[in-house]
Motif scaffolding. Structure first.
Motif, PDB file in Angstrom:
ATOM      1  N   PHE A  77      -0.818   6.479  -2.078  1.00  0.00           N
ATOM      2  CA  PHE A  77      -0.542   5.118  -1.608  1.00  0.00           C
ATOM      3  C   PHE A  77      -1.470   4.137  -2.309  1.00  0.00           C
ATOM      4  O   PHE A  77      -1.040   3.092  -2.809  1.00  0.00           O
ATOM      5  CB  PHE A  77      -0.713   5.045  -0.088  1.00  0.00           C
ATOM      6  CG  PHE A  77      -0.306   3.739   0.523  1.00  0.00           C
ATOM      7  CD1 PHE A  77       0.933   3.602   1.126  1.00  0.00           C
ATOM      8  CD2 PHE A  77      -1.154   2.636   0.507  1.00  0.00           C
ATOM      9  CE1 PHE A  77       1.323   2.403   1.705  1.00  0.00           C
ATOM     10  CE2 PHE A  77      -0.781   1.428   1.072  1.00  0.00           C
ATOM     11  CZ  PHE A  77       0.467   1.314   1.671  1.00  0.00           C
ATOM     12  N   LYS A  78      -2.741   4.461  -2.333  1.00  0.00           N
ATOM     13  CA  LYS A  78      -3.742   3.592  -2.979  1.00  0.00           C
ATOM     14  C   LYS A  78      -3.416   3.410  -4.460  1.00  0.00           C
ATOM     15  O   LYS A  78      -3.462   2.288  -4.979  1.00  0.00           O
ATOM     16  CB  LYS A  78      -5.141   4.205  -2.795  1.00  0.00           C
ATOM     17  CG  LYS A  78      -6.245   3.580  -3.611  1.00  0.00           C
ATOM     18  CD  LYS A  78      -6.660   2.247  -3.097  1.00  0.00           C
ATOM     19  CE  LYS A  78      -7.914   1.786  -3.840  1.00  0.00           C
ATOM     20  NZ  LYS A  78      -8.262   0.435  -3.544  1.00  0.00           N
ATOM     21  N   MET A  82      -2.486  -0.097  -6.327  1.00  0.00           N
ATOM     22  CA  MET A  82      -3.254  -0.601  -7.470  1.00  0.00           C
ATOM     23  C   MET A  82      -2.364  -0.787  -8.707  1.00  0.00           C
ATOM     24  O   MET A  82      -2.629  -1.640  -9.548  1.00  0.00           O
ATOM     25  CB  MET A  82      -4.414   0.337  -7.807  1.00  0.00           C
ATOM     26  CG  MET A  82      -5.494   0.387  -6.724  1.00  0.00           C
ATOM     27  SD  MET A  82      -6.331  -1.199  -6.536  1.00  0.00           S
ATOM     28  CE  MET A  82      -5.770  -1.718  -4.945  1.00  0.00           C
ATOM     29  N   ALA A  83      -1.296   0.020  -8.811  1.00  0.00           N
ATOM     30  CA  ALA A  83      -0.359  -0.101  -9.937  1.00  0.00           C
ATOM     31  C   ALA A  83       0.723  -1.138  -9.650  1.00  0.00           C
ATOM     32  O   ALA A  83       1.683  -1.252 -10.417  1.00  0.00           O
ATOM     33  CB  ALA A  83       0.269   1.257 -10.226  1.00  0.00           C
ATOM     34  N   GLY A  97      -5.884  -1.918  -0.391  1.00  0.00           N
ATOM     35  CA  GLY A  97      -4.874  -1.079  -1.031  1.00  0.00           C
ATOM     36  C   GLY A  97      -4.596   0.224  -0.311  1.00  0.00           C
ATOM     37  O   GLY A  97      -3.836   1.068  -0.789  1.00  0.00           O
ATOM     38  N   TYR A  98      -5.201   0.418   0.867  1.00  0.00           N
ATOM     39  CA  TYR A  98      -4.980   1.635   1.651  1.00  0.00           C
ATOM     40  C   TYR A  98      -3.909   1.370   2.703  1.00  0.00           C
ATOM     41  O   TYR A  98      -3.688   0.218   3.098  1.00  0.00           O
ATOM     42  CB  TYR A  98      -6.285   2.091   2.313  1.00  0.00           C
ATOM     43  CG  TYR A  98      -7.272   2.638   1.312  1.00  0.00           C
ATOM     44  CD1 TYR A  98      -7.117   3.914   0.803  1.00  0.00           C
ATOM     45  CD2 TYR A  98      -8.337   1.865   0.857  1.00  0.00           C
ATOM     46  CE1 TYR A  98      -8.005   4.421  -0.136  1.00  0.00           C
ATOM     47  CE2 TYR A  98      -9.229   2.358  -0.073  1.00  0.00           C
ATOM     48  CZ  TYR A  98      -9.047   3.639  -0.568  1.00  0.00           C
ATOM     49  OH  TYR A  98      -9.924   4.133  -1.504  1.00  0.00           O
ATOM     50  N   PRO A  99      -3.259   2.418   3.204  1.00  0.00           N
ATOM     51  CA  PRO A  99      -2.212   2.215   4.222  1.00  0.00           C
ATOM     52  C   PRO A  99      -2.811   1.699   5.528  1.00  0.00           C
ATOM     53  O   PRO A  99      -3.952   2.030   5.870  1.00  0.00           O
ATOM     54  CB  PRO A  99      -1.605   3.610   4.404  1.00  0.00           C
ATOM     55  CG  PRO A  99      -2.638   4.560   3.914  1.00  0.00           C
ATOM     56  CD  PRO A  99      -3.413   3.843   2.861  1.00  0.00           C
ATOM     57  N   PRO A 100      -2.039   0.903   6.278  1.00  0.00           N
ATOM     58  CA  PRO A 100      -2.559   0.372   7.547  1.00  0.00           C
ATOM     59  C   PRO A 100      -2.677   1.443   8.627  1.00  0.00           C
ATOM     60  O   PRO A 100      -3.510   1.340   9.516  1.00  0.00           O
ATOM     61  CB  PRO A 100      -1.543  -0.692   7.944  1.00  0.00           C
ATOM     62  CG  PRO A 100      -0.308  -0.345   7.208  1.00  0.00           C
ATOM     63  CD  PRO A 100      -0.719   0.359   5.957  1.00  0.00           C
TER      64      PRO A 100
END
Length: 176
Positions: A77-78, A82-83, A97-100
């Motif tokens: 996910f991260k 980022m991409a 950038g991490y999932p909630p």
């Protein structure tokens, strides 16, 4: 062999009757039965701890696999965030950038610049914790301290089991 009576044979000094139980034979004594039962109990008591250790080791392997699966999904996910593969509408501004949450990894997020509404999914399901038998996992956000036991709620940076038990190697499961 000489025969002394009809149906009786003479072998050495003992008389044997053909078709009947031999004279002088009998079943197991109480002591013999007790010795056999004691041996069976000793063997069973040696096997039970081994079976428990084997079951614990199997649950530990499952825990390691589940943690690796979820951590890999978080990392993917991260990487996708980022991409710029994830729509900015699905990312929290302070999420780094991490999932909630873990459910977002299962539900999926909208792919960026995709008009079809395709979703990127990272987990098929949230695994059941083999130690607590629940789908509730301990979580840490990127902003939390490394040894934090409470989730800040900003994002999911790491997961751990909520079990306070100790592993076979002496470490705490929640420290894995």
């Amino acid at each position: 062999m000489s025969s002394t009576a009809p149906g009786t044979q003479h072998r050495g000094t003992a008389l044997w009757h053909v078709g009947t139980v031999a004279l002088g034979t009998r079943g197991y004594t109480f002591i013999e039965t007790l010795v056999v039962a004691t041996i069976i109990l000793i063997l069973a008591s040696a096997i039970m701890p081994l079976a428990r250790v084997t079951a614990t080791r199997q649950r530990e392997m499952e825990l390691r696999r589940d943690l690796r699966e979820m951590r890999t999904a978080i990392d993917k996910f991260k990487d996708a965030a980022m991409a710029l593969q994830i729509s900015p509408l699905d990312l929290k501004p302070d999420g780094e950038g991490y999932p909630p949450d873990l459910e977002k990894l299962v539900e999926g997020v909208t792919a960026a610049n995709d008009q079809t509404g395709r979703k990127l999914k990272f987990l098929r399901r949230v695994p059941v914790d083999p130690m607590t038998h629940d789908t509730e996992w301990g979580m840490r956000s990127y902003q939390d301290a490394a040894d934090s036991t409470r989730w800040g709620g900003q994002n999911v940076f790491d997961v751990y089991t909520k079990s306070d038990a100790t592993a076979l190697d002496g470490t705490k499961y929640k420290d894995w």
